[in-house]
Write a protein that holds these residues in place. Sequence first.
Motif, PDB file in Angstrom:
ATOM      1  N   LEU A  44      -1.096   6.134   4.595  1.00 49.34           N
ATOM      2  CA  LEU A  44      -1.323   5.895   3.168  1.00 49.34           C
ATOM      3  C   LEU A  44      -2.285   6.923   2.623  1.00 49.34           C
ATOM      4  O   LEU A  44      -3.334   7.033   3.080  1.00 49.34           O
ATOM      5  CB  LEU A  44      -1.725   4.552   3.044  1.00 49.34           C
ATOM      6  CG  LEU A  44      -0.439   3.411   3.364  1.00 49.34           C
ATOM      7  CD1 LEU A  44      -1.188   2.157   3.336  1.00 49.34           C
ATOM      8  CD2 LEU A  44       0.487   3.643   2.773  1.00 49.34           C
ATOM      9  N   THR A  82      -5.091   8.174   0.445  1.00 49.75           N
ATOM     10  CA  THR A  82      -6.295   7.656  -0.698  1.00 49.75           C
ATOM     11  C   THR A  82      -6.321   8.403  -1.650  1.00 49.75           C
ATOM     12  O   THR A  82      -6.452   9.561  -1.727  1.00 49.75           O
ATOM     13  CB  THR A  82      -7.676   7.613   0.210  1.00 49.75           C
ATOM     14  OG1 THR A  82      -7.462   6.973   1.430  1.00 49.75           O
ATOM     15  CG2 THR A  82      -8.650   6.936  -0.341  1.00 49.75           C
ATOM     16  N   ASN A 116      -4.085   0.046  -1.334  1.00 46.58           N
ATOM     17  CA  ASN A 116      -4.207   0.868  -0.050  1.00 46.58           C
ATOM     18  C   ASN A 116      -5.119   0.645   0.884  1.00 46.58           C
ATOM     19  O   ASN A 116      -4.529   0.647   2.157  1.00 46.58           O
ATOM     20  CB  ASN A 116      -4.507   2.160  -0.566  1.00 46.58           C
ATOM     21  CG  ASN A 116      -3.629   3.155  -1.449  1.00 46.58           C
ATOM     22  OD1 ASN A 116      -2.451   2.932  -1.287  1.00 46.58           O
ATOM     23  ND2 ASN A 116      -4.122   4.121  -1.932  1.00 46.58           N
TER      24      ASN A 116
END
Length: 143
Positions: free
Chosen positions: A112, A114, A90
Amino acid sequence: MRQCLSAVGEVAEFANIRKQLEVFEDRLDSMVQPRLTDALSNHKVEVAQDLRGILIRIGRFKSLEAHYTKVHLNPIRLLWEDFDSKQRTNKLASEKNEVERLSNSDDFQSSLPTISFSSWLPSFYDELQLYLEQEWKWEQVII
């Protein structure tokens, strides 16, 4: 063999035999280990049972336990390290998106997710429990 040696006690002629027997057992143990690794890793029941029998006959059950543990710690370690690898993936993807965003001068925001450790931990435990249940069932067959 050990029983026979204990029966003769401390007879001088047999003093060196105990040491030789231990050397032979160590050699046999080291010869069994690669085949045992393969049998445990690939769930080869008959081979694992035969090798288990050999180690038990020479009094090396502790060696069998230690080797079994060693073989199965790696998959568990990989499950544990999965969190770090997802975080690194990531992070790299986020950095790549940031570079693309700066080069395009758009106001593109990284979407994206986390993964927090606390949200990942239950999935780790689920996978660990599944792995251990499968191994327990298989181990019951060979023991």
